[in-house]
Design a protein around this motif. Structure first.
Motif, mmCIF file in Angstrom:
data_model
loop_
_atom_site.group_PDB
_atom_site.id
_atom_site.type_symbol
_atom_site.label_atom_id
_atom_site.label_comp_id
_atom_site.label_asym_id
_atom_site.label_seq_id
_atom_site.Cartn_x
_atom_site.Cartn_y
_atom_site.Cartn_z
ATOM 1 N N GLN A 181 1.634 4.120 -3.287
ATOM 2 C CA GLN A 181 1.549 5.578 -3.192
ATOM 3 C C GLN A 181 2.875 6.224 -3.567
ATOM 4 N N HIS A 197 3.338 6.244 -7.381
ATOM 5 C CA HIS A 197 2.538 7.291 -8.002
ATOM 6 C C HIS A 197 3.156 8.675 -7.764
ATOM 7 N N ASP A 198 3.720 8.867 -6.588
ATOM 8 C CA ASP A 198 4.374 10.138 -6.282
ATOM 9 C C ASP A 198 5.585 10.354 -7.193
ATOM 10 N N ASP A 244 0.829 -1.208 0.000
ATOM 11 C CA ASP A 244 0.000 0.000 0.000
ATOM 12 C C ASP A 244 0.864 1.260 0.000
#
Length: 263
Positions: free
Chosen positions: A245, A248-249, A241
Motif C-alpha cells: 500500500q 502504491h501511495d 501488505d
C-alpha cells in the motif's frame, strides 16, 4: 632578451594588480585599493560581486536567513566572502561551499543557540541539489503501471533521502528546538514530471525501504522481506501488505515512477 624580460614583468604586474583588486573586493574595509582605482569605482565592484554572491545564498537558505537576522546574516556572509576561496566556477556550487564552510566550525562557534543550524541548512540545500540534479530517468526503461511487488520500483535517480535529529521542516523563527528529538526525522525530496521539487516525511522504516530501492533496485517484495527480517517482525506478511500500500501511495504522489523494465 630585454624585450622578453619586459613582457614577463608586464604579466607579473598585471597578475599583481589582479591580486590587489581581488583582495580589495573581498575585504574593502582593510585591503588597499589598487593603484589608479577610485573609491567610487571600487565600491561599484565591491557591492556588485558581494550582492551577486549573497543573492545565491538567499535563494538557497531563506529560513536560515530569517533565523540569523539581518545583522548576523550580513556579518556571516561577508566573512564567508572574505575567507573562503571557492574552487568551482559554477554559481550553483556557492551554496554548498557556504554550507561546508559553516559546518567546518563557524556554526558551532558563532551560533551555539542554534544547535540544529547545520542540519537545517543541509535540508534547505537539498532542495537546490534535487532541482539541479542532472540525473534523469530513461522513460523507455520504466513501466508506469508495473507491479510494484514483483517488479523493481523505480525511484527518480535525482531523488535524495536524508535523516536528521531535528524536525527540520518545522524549524523557523517561531520554532527553534533546543535539543534533538528521541527519534530521527527522515525525508524524501524528489522532482516531479514538471520539474517541481517536493518533499515527503518518512518514518525510519520507510526511509530504509527507499534506501534499499535506491541503492540496490530489488523487487518490491524482496525489499519488504528484507525490512521484515531487519526489524524482526513476527508476521512478515503484514509488512508485505502494508508495504504494498505504501509503494502504491508513493506512485500516486509521484515519488515513485513505476517499475524498471527488465533488461
Amino acid at each position: 632578451m630585454r624585450q622578453k624580460s619586459a613582457m614577463q614583468l608586464e604579466i607579473l604586474d598585471h597578475a599583481g594588480y589582479q591580486r590587489v583588486f581581488a583582495a580589495r573586493i573581498r575585504d574593502p574595509r582593510n585591503a588597499p585599493r589598487p593603484p589608479g582605482a577610485t573609491a567610487r569605482r571600487m565600491r561599484v565592484y565591491e557591492q556588485l560581486l558581494f550582492n551577486n554572491l549573497e543573492s545565491f545564498l538567499l535563494a538557497c537558505y531563506p529560513v536560515t536567513r530569517k533565523l540569523l537576522g539581518t545583522r548576523a546574516w550580513k556579518r556571516t556572509t561577508r566573512r564567508f566572502f572574505h575567507e573562503h576561496h571557492c574552487h568551482s566556477p559554477l554559481f550553483r556550487d556557492i551554496p554548498k561551499a557556504f554550507l561546508d564552510w559553516m559546518e567546518a566550525g563557524i556554526a558551532a562557534s558563532d551560533f551555539t543557540a542554534l544547535p540544529f543550524l547545520i542540519q537545517l541548512m543541509h535540508y534547505e540545500w537539498l532542495e537546490l541539489a534535487v532541482s539541479i540534479a542532472e540525473a534523469e530517468p530513461d522513460p523507455t526503461q520504466i513501466d508506469p503501471d508495473g507491479d510494484l511487488l514483483t517488479g523493481r520500483p523505480a525511484l527518480h535517480p535525482g531523488s535524495r533521502l536524508a535523516c536528521y535529529a531535528y524536525p527540520v521542516h518545522r524549524i523557523g523563527p517561531r520554532f527553534k528546538p533546543a535539543a534533538p528529538d528521541q527519534h530521527m526525522h527522515c525525508y524524501l525530496l524528489y522532482r516531479d514530471s514538471e520539474d517541481a521539487v517536493h518533499f515527503t516525511t518518512l518514518n525510519p522504516v520507510t526511509a530504509r525501504l527507499l534506501e534499499l530501492i535506491q541503492a540496490e533496485q530489488p523487487t518490491g517484495q524482496a525489499a519488504l522481506r528484507q525490512i521484515a527480517t531487519e526489524i524482526n517482525h513476527p508476521n512478515p506478511q503484514l509488512v508485505l501488505d502494508a508495504g504494498s500500500q505504501l509503494l502504491h501511495d508513493l506512485v500516486t504522489r509521484g515519488a515513485l515512477l513505476g517499475t524498471w523494465k527488465n533488461k
